[in-house]
Design an enzyme around this catalytic site. Structure first.
Site, PDB file in Angstrom:
ATOM      1  N   ASP A 133      -1.671   1.138  -3.587  1.00  0.00           N
ATOM      2  CA  ASP A 133      -1.135  -0.074  -2.974  1.00  0.00           C
ATOM      3  C   ASP A 133      -0.202  -0.728  -4.000  1.00  0.00           C
ATOM      4  O   ASP A 133      -0.236  -0.411  -5.192  1.00  0.00           O
ATOM      5  CB  ASP A 133      -2.295  -0.990  -2.595  1.00  0.00           C
ATOM      6  CG  ASP A 133      -1.845  -2.363  -2.148  1.00  0.00           C
ATOM      7  OD1 ASP A 133      -0.952  -2.439  -1.284  1.00  0.00           O
ATOM      8  OD2 ASP A 133      -2.372  -3.352  -2.683  1.00  0.00           O
ATOM      9  N   ASP A 147       1.399  -4.633  -3.770  1.00  0.00           N
ATOM     10  CA  ASP A 147       1.176  -6.061  -4.004  1.00  0.00           C
ATOM     11  C   ASP A 147      -0.308  -6.344  -4.212  1.00  0.00           C
ATOM     12  O   ASP A 147      -1.145  -5.965  -3.397  1.00  0.00           O
ATOM     13  CB  ASP A 147       1.711  -6.874  -2.825  1.00  0.00           C
ATOM     14  CG  ASP A 147       3.221  -6.820  -2.750  1.00  0.00           C
ATOM     15  OD1 ASP A 147       3.876  -7.642  -3.398  1.00  0.00           O
ATOM     16  OD2 ASP A 147       3.751  -5.928  -2.047  1.00  0.00           O
ATOM     17  N   ASP A 192      -6.267  -3.688  -3.142  1.00  0.00           N
ATOM     18  CA  ASP A 192      -6.959  -4.963  -3.355  1.00  0.00           C
ATOM     19  C   ASP A 192      -7.320  -5.709  -2.088  1.00  0.00           C
ATOM     20  O   ASP A 192      -8.256  -6.510  -2.081  1.00  0.00           O
ATOM     21  CB  ASP A 192      -6.082  -5.894  -4.205  1.00  0.00           C
ATOM     22  CG  ASP A 192      -4.883  -6.393  -3.414  1.00  0.00           C
ATOM     23  OD1 ASP A 192      -4.754  -7.621  -3.230  1.00  0.00           O
ATOM     24  OD2 ASP A 192      -4.074  -5.559  -2.964  1.00  0.00           O
TER      25      ASP A 192
END
Length: 261
Positions: free
Chosen positions: A24, A26, A200
């Site tokens: 991922d 961001d 996240d």
């Protein structure tokens, strides 16, 4: 919080020669910013990612909610394998998301922009076939943003709400990061490797579930008790430290996996 829910996840081990790494962006490689276009990779991060990609024989991909052109801008001059818009776009088969925008989504965008004008700090991010509403700069408006999205999603056929960190996104119902990982894993150089997904946010739970189902490793960045992840890293700084440790691992540890017939 349910009784027995684990509060601690061990850090992931170093990658072995049979891994495929899915990252991922961001909140994982990049710290969040009030505006998505203001983020920057830490110094030396590109060199580390390039080294690790080479050692994994190219089996390193970005899996992001950002469109591919933004990923290429952020990671220039690298052009890594990537799934953009949660798997709506893939390298080499990019769709033209703006060409298939439902009228109901365009109508919702107008409503969202009107709400943003009433609440300074709310941002409407137009990704073509996806639309994201951010309130990191206006936490007081969180409930109004969520309520508007929840009230209108039923009017947009084939779409679902994807909540995230200070954002809610309207995305095609058949698109998620788990599907993106499964698609990439069917192709070389990812085919036959052990998938490792690092993310996240709630959008990354689909990726965690996909790699777990395929005997892989799932790595949560930050702390969230209700996650499918089986490993954890504290923040993007810890992610970059782990990537550096992998990149500095002896090259002999990264021989390509045995070809499957």
């Amino acid at each position: 919080m349910a009784a027995g829910t684990p509060l601690y996840r061990p850090p992931p081990p170093l990658l072995d020669d049979a891994c495929a790494l899915f990252l991922d962006v961001d909140g994982t490689l990049l710290e969040f910013a009030s505006q998505p276009d203001r983020v920057r990779l830490p110094p030396q991060a590109l060199a580390v990612i390039e080294t690790l990609s080479d050692r994994l024989q190219g089996a390193l991909a970005l899996v992001s909610g950002r469109p591919l052109h933004e990923l290429d801008r952020l990671f220039w001059p690298l052009q890594l394998p990537a799934a953009g818009l949660h798997g709506h776009q893939f390298r080499g088969s990019e769709t033209s998301p703006g060409s298939t925008v439902p009228e109901a989504l365009s109508h919702f965008k107008r409503e969202a922009l009107a709400l943003a004008r009433r609440h300074q700090g709310v941002m409407v991010e137009d990704k073509g076939s996806h639309l994201a509403l951010h309130w990191r700069g206006a936490p007081h408006a969180a409930e109004q943003v969520r309520a508007l999205a929840a009230a209108r999603i039923g009017d947009i056929a084939g779409y679902r709400l994807q909540p995230g960190d200070h954002v809610v996104e309207l995305v095609p119902a058949d698109v998620d990061k788990g599907g993106a990982v499964r698609t990439l894993m069917r192709e070389r150089p990812f085919l036959g490797r052990t998938p490792v997904f690092v993310g996240d946010d709630l959008t990354d739970e689909y990726g965690f579930a996909a790699v777990n189902a395929n005997g892989g490793w799932s790595v949560l960045v930050g702390r969230r008790d209700d996650s499918h992840a089986n490993y954890g890293l504290a923040d993007p700084g810890a992610v970059h430290a782990w990537l550096r440790a992998n990149a500095e691992n002896p090259a002999s540890a990264f021989s390509p996996p045995t070809e499957q017939t």
